[in-house]
Design a protein around this motif. Sequence first.
Motif: not given
Length: 207
Positions: A117-119
């Motif tokens: 997940d890029t977050t």
Amino acid sequence: MAIDELLDEHEQSRRVQEWLRRNGGGLIGGVALGLAAVAGWKYWQQHQAQASMREADTFQTAMDSVDRDGAKAAPAVNGLPAGTYRSLAALRLAKSQADLNDSAAAIATLRGSMPQDTTLRPIFERRIAQLQIQSGKAQDALASLTANDGPTLDLRGDAQFALGQVDAARESYRKALALTDVGSPQRKLIELKYTQVGGTPAPSQTP
């Protein structure tokens, strides 16, 4: 009613019956398939809901284990399936390991549960880099940081400063300031570090 109208109705009725004889099986089969699809969809939804509840229960059990047993809860966390739940539990476990001054174990935990997940991924990278800087491995910390957001650039500056790369640190802090909101609590600290390495925050950058 005229006789020809009666004949027309009879003929229409006969044609309908013939059509049903020819196509009735397919019609019934189509209805059956439609009903089966609806039932299958409802079953799948129910199955997914139950699976999500089981994952949430397992996650909570692992978190309770970390709160109760600290670093000894590693098997419970590592046993979670890959995904957001495991990543969140790994962050808690890594903190417990770091509190025991076991940076190597904390870094291994974070790397073993690195999210896609890029977050969440930058958060893991920054935590790993922090532990590496604290362990005197600032060069490794630089290699761990891949994002270009404000907090990551700030930490990159810390690693560069630890390595004596003052000019590079100043540039990282400058970029971090440009990406940090004026009202952010972190901004003042970045400005102090930027000043420490010879930078001068512009008046418009100062809250």
